[in-house]
Design an enzyme around this catalytic site. Structure first.
Site, PDB file in Angstrom:
ATOM      1  N   LYS A  61       0.980  -1.213  -0.038  1.00  0.00           N
ATOM      2  CA  LYS A  61       0.026  -0.022  -0.069  1.00  0.00           C
ATOM      3  C   LYS A  61       0.864   1.471   0.048  1.00  0.00           C
ATOM      4  CE  LYS A  61      -4.326  -1.813   1.996  1.00  0.00           C
ATOM      5  NZ  LYS A  61      -5.165  -1.747   3.042  1.00  0.00           N
ATOM      6  N   LYS A  92      -4.857 -10.309  -6.668  1.00  0.00           N
ATOM      7  CA  LYS A  92      -6.027 -10.406  -5.807  1.00  0.00           C
ATOM      8  C   LYS A  92      -6.954  -9.497  -6.421  1.00  0.00           C
ATOM      9  CE  LYS A  92      -6.034  -8.352  -1.979  1.00  0.00           C
ATOM     10  NZ  LYS A  92      -5.643  -7.680  -0.529  1.00  0.00           N
ATOM     11  N   LYS A 140     -10.633  -3.683  -4.473  1.00  0.00           N
ATOM     12  CA  LYS A 140     -11.430  -2.402  -4.513  1.00  0.00           C
ATOM     13  C   LYS A 140     -10.468  -1.398  -5.496  1.00  0.00           C
ATOM     14  CE  LYS A 140     -13.259  -2.832   0.021  1.00  0.00           C
ATOM     15  NZ  LYS A 140     -13.193  -2.447   1.411  1.00  0.00           N
TER      16      LYS A 140
HETATM   17  P1  TYM Z   1     -10.617  -5.418   3.807  1.00  0.00           P
HETATM   18  O1  TYM Z   1     -11.592  -4.260   3.926  1.00  0.00           O
HETATM   19  O2  TYM Z   1      -9.512  -5.014   2.760  1.00  0.00           O
HETATM   20  O3  TYM Z   1     -11.311  -6.498   3.556  1.00  0.00           O
HETATM   21  C1  TYM Z   1     -12.412  -7.269   4.269  1.00  0.00           C
HETATM   22  C2  TYM Z   1     -12.484  -8.731   4.170  1.00  0.00           C
HETATM   23  O4  TYM Z   1     -12.452  -9.379   2.770  1.00  0.00           O
HETATM   24  C3  TYM Z   1     -11.465 -10.257   2.733  1.00  0.00           C
HETATM   25  N1  TYM Z   1     -10.952  -9.977   1.234  1.00  0.00           N
HETATM   26  C4  TYM Z   1     -10.831 -11.137   0.286  1.00  0.00           C
HETATM   27  N2  TYM Z   1     -11.093 -12.453   0.556  1.00  0.00           N
HETATM   28  C5  TYM Z   1     -11.007 -13.279  -0.423  1.00  0.00           C
HETATM   29  N3  TYM Z   1     -10.666 -12.957  -1.713  1.00  0.00           N
HETATM   30  C6  TYM Z   1     -10.210 -11.273  -2.075  1.00  0.00           C
HETATM   31  N4  TYM Z   1      -9.906 -11.039  -3.074  1.00  0.00           N
HETATM   32  C7  TYM Z   1     -10.478 -10.434  -0.830  1.00  0.00           C
HETATM   33  N5  TYM Z   1     -10.339  -9.281  -0.763  1.00  0.00           N
HETATM   34  C8  TYM Z   1     -10.536  -9.067   0.578  1.00  0.00           C
HETATM   35  C9  TYM Z   1     -10.242  -9.802   3.540  1.00  0.00           C
HETATM   36  O5  TYM Z   1      -9.307 -10.893   3.786  1.00  0.00           O
HETATM   37  C10 TYM Z   1     -11.160  -9.363   4.730  1.00  0.00           C
HETATM   38  O6  TYM Z   1     -11.527 -10.425   5.503  1.00  0.00           O
HETATM   39  N6  TYM Z   1      -7.644  -4.938   8.017  1.00  0.00           N
HETATM   40  C11 TYM Z   1      -8.907  -5.416   7.337  1.00  0.00           C
HETATM   41  C12 TYM Z   1     -10.120  -4.986   8.233  1.00  0.00           C
HETATM   42  C13 TYM Z   1     -10.127  -5.283   9.632  1.00  0.00           C
HETATM   43  C14 TYM Z   1     -10.372  -6.603  10.348  1.00  0.00           C
HETATM   44  C15 TYM Z   1     -10.086  -5.908  11.625  1.00  0.00           C
HETATM   45  C16 TYM Z   1     -10.488  -7.630  10.063  1.00  0.00           C
HETATM   46  C17 TYM Z   1      -9.654  -4.164  10.546  1.00  0.00           C
HETATM   47  N7  TYM Z   1      -9.737  -4.842  11.908  1.00  0.00           N
HETATM   48  C18 TYM Z   1     -10.086  -6.926  12.874  1.00  0.00           C
HETATM   49  C19 TYM Z   1     -10.556  -8.830  11.011  1.00  0.00           C
HETATM   50  C20 TYM Z   1     -10.507  -8.354  12.320  1.00  0.00           C
HETATM   51  C21 TYM Z   1      -9.055  -5.076   5.904  1.00  0.00           C
HETATM   52  O7  TYM Z   1      -8.612  -4.134   5.638  1.00  0.00           O
HETATM   53  O8  TYM Z   1      -9.913  -5.930   5.157  1.00  0.00           O
END
Ligand code: TYM
Length: 358
Positions: free
Chosen positions: A115, A219, A222
């Site tokens: 990032k 991957k 967004k």
């Molecule tokens: P974020 O917002 O990037 O993504 C949210 C969730 O979606 C999953 N994900 C995917 N799974 C499969 N294939 C993909 N291409 C894909 N893209 C995203 C992510 O693994 C995630 O589960 N840091 C985290 C959010 C967060 C969080 C937490 C999660 C903040 N605090 C505490 C769990 C516990 C994030 O940015 O996810």
């Protein structure tokens, strides 16, 4: 006494939710609601780490992610649903964890490197500290389980490192104050009594890593500039079908066994998506489609995706017209979340030795 089984997870309100978020995370939370206590957060504090979004867009995205949770089957009565900024315990514990975690640990995070890009010196301090906020999200509730996609694995390892260091560094105070729980899996690396649980990641199933529809080695994300690379949860029927029709593939027919997908990332990705949507294994999908061409498989996948996703989309659109309903769910959730986190933070302040004068 043992740690109570409790799952915590979250999604950032940045841009549209896509099929990866749904299959890798949100859809997998639904059954967990019947297995343990569940807390699902819209992590708006994380959404300002790359840059500050437009305030109106941040609010809209926060409501939209909440609507997606509910449309996907998260029940606000069974689960706690709230947005992170409304519960100050997250920011407070994150600060403390910034003083537990080491800079070297943060520098190793691959997502930070991705990032921040080439100009790392210019990334916000928040982007570097992001995983310590994530650890705070989880541990402010002493959550024992975290259902996420594969890309969060390293952050969850860091959460365990933070929990372990805190448990070790403050073992004597935890014992003295009587706020610990016997370590359920005794090991020489940890004290006999733990304050924070050693949280278990829940990363399983055929869809832990959904890839871009344009490039099976990247991957689905967004931030990909090509909208054709992902299926957004708000896409309509025609858009979903078009994106699947245009998805990159190779010229071979589908294999009959999973081994035959090796070296064929795009084929593997589409089979994984089908399996997750149909709630089958990849093997079962290949038993059905082995030997068939993509010209047959893609329409079947498009029909399935439309059938699964469009009811959710219309539910999300309905909620868009009812922001007050969403806000009241978030308010109720924030109150219930704070009621769990506050006593835990109170113990943390005592353990550290902050003078309590109120
Ligand atoms: P974020 O917002 O990037 O993504 C949210 C969730 O979606 C999953 N994900 C995917 N799974 C499969 N294939 C993909 N291409 C894909 N893209 C995203 C992510 O693994 C995630 O589960 N840091 C985290 C959010 C967060 C969080 C937490 C999660 C903040 N605090 C505490 C769990 C516990 C994030 O940015 O996810």
């Amino acid at each position: 006494m043992t740690f109570r089984s409790r799952a915590f997870s979250g999604v950032q309100p940045t841009g549209n939710l896509h099929l990866g978020n749904y299959l890798g995370a949100v859809s997998r939370w639904v059954p967990v609601q019947d297995q343990m206590e569940t807390i699902f957060c819209v992590v708006d504090l994380h959404a300002i780490t790359a840059s500050f979004p437009d305030p109106g867009e941040l609010q809209a995205a926060t409501r939209e992610v909440t609507a997606a949770y509910i449309a996907a089957g998260i029940d606000p009565k069974k689960s706690i649903i709230f947005n992170q900024s409304q519960v100050p315990a997250h920011s407070e514990l994150a600060w403390i964890f910034n003083c537990v975690a080491r800079i070297g640990w943060m520098n190793r995070m691959t997502q930070f490197k991705d990032k921040a890009g080439k100009n790392r010196e210019n990334a916000s301090l928040g982007l570097l500290a992001y995983p310590s906020l994530m650890a705070a999200d989880i541990l402010a509730y002493k959550a024992t389980h975290v259902p996420v996609g594969d890309d969060q694995k390293q952050h969850l390892e860091l959460t365990r490192d933070i929990a372990a260091k805190f448990n070790n560094d403050f073992a004597a105070q935890v014992k003295e104050l009587g706020v610990g729980v016997p370590n359920p899996t005794p090991s020489p690396e940890l004290p006999e009594e733990l304050f924070f649980p050693m949280t278990e990641p829940m990363i399983a199933g055929p869809a832990t890593r959904i890839m871009s529809l344009r490039d099976g080695t990247k991957k689905m994300s967004k931030s990909d500039p090509s909208d054709l690379s992902r299926i957004n949860l708000i896409d309509d029927e025609d858009t979903i079908s078009k994106k699947i029709r245009k998805a990159k593939t190779d010229p071979e027919a589908l294999p009959s066994e999973v081994d035959g997908l090796a070296g064929r990332p795009e084929a593997g990705n589409l089979v994984g998506i089908y399996a997750a949507l149909a709630e089958k294994t990849k093997d079962e999908v290949l038993q059905e489609f082995g030997g068939r061409q993509f010209s047959e498989f893609k329409p079947a996948l498009a029909d399935l995706a439309v059938a699964k996703l469009t009811p959710m989309t219309s539910e999300m659109r309905r909620y868009k017209e009812e922001p007050a309903e969403i806000d009241s769910i978030l308010k109720d959730g924030a109150e219930r979340a704070a009621a769990i986190a506050e006593p835990i933070l109170k113990d943390v302040r005592k353990i550290i030795g902050f003078l309590d004068v109120r």
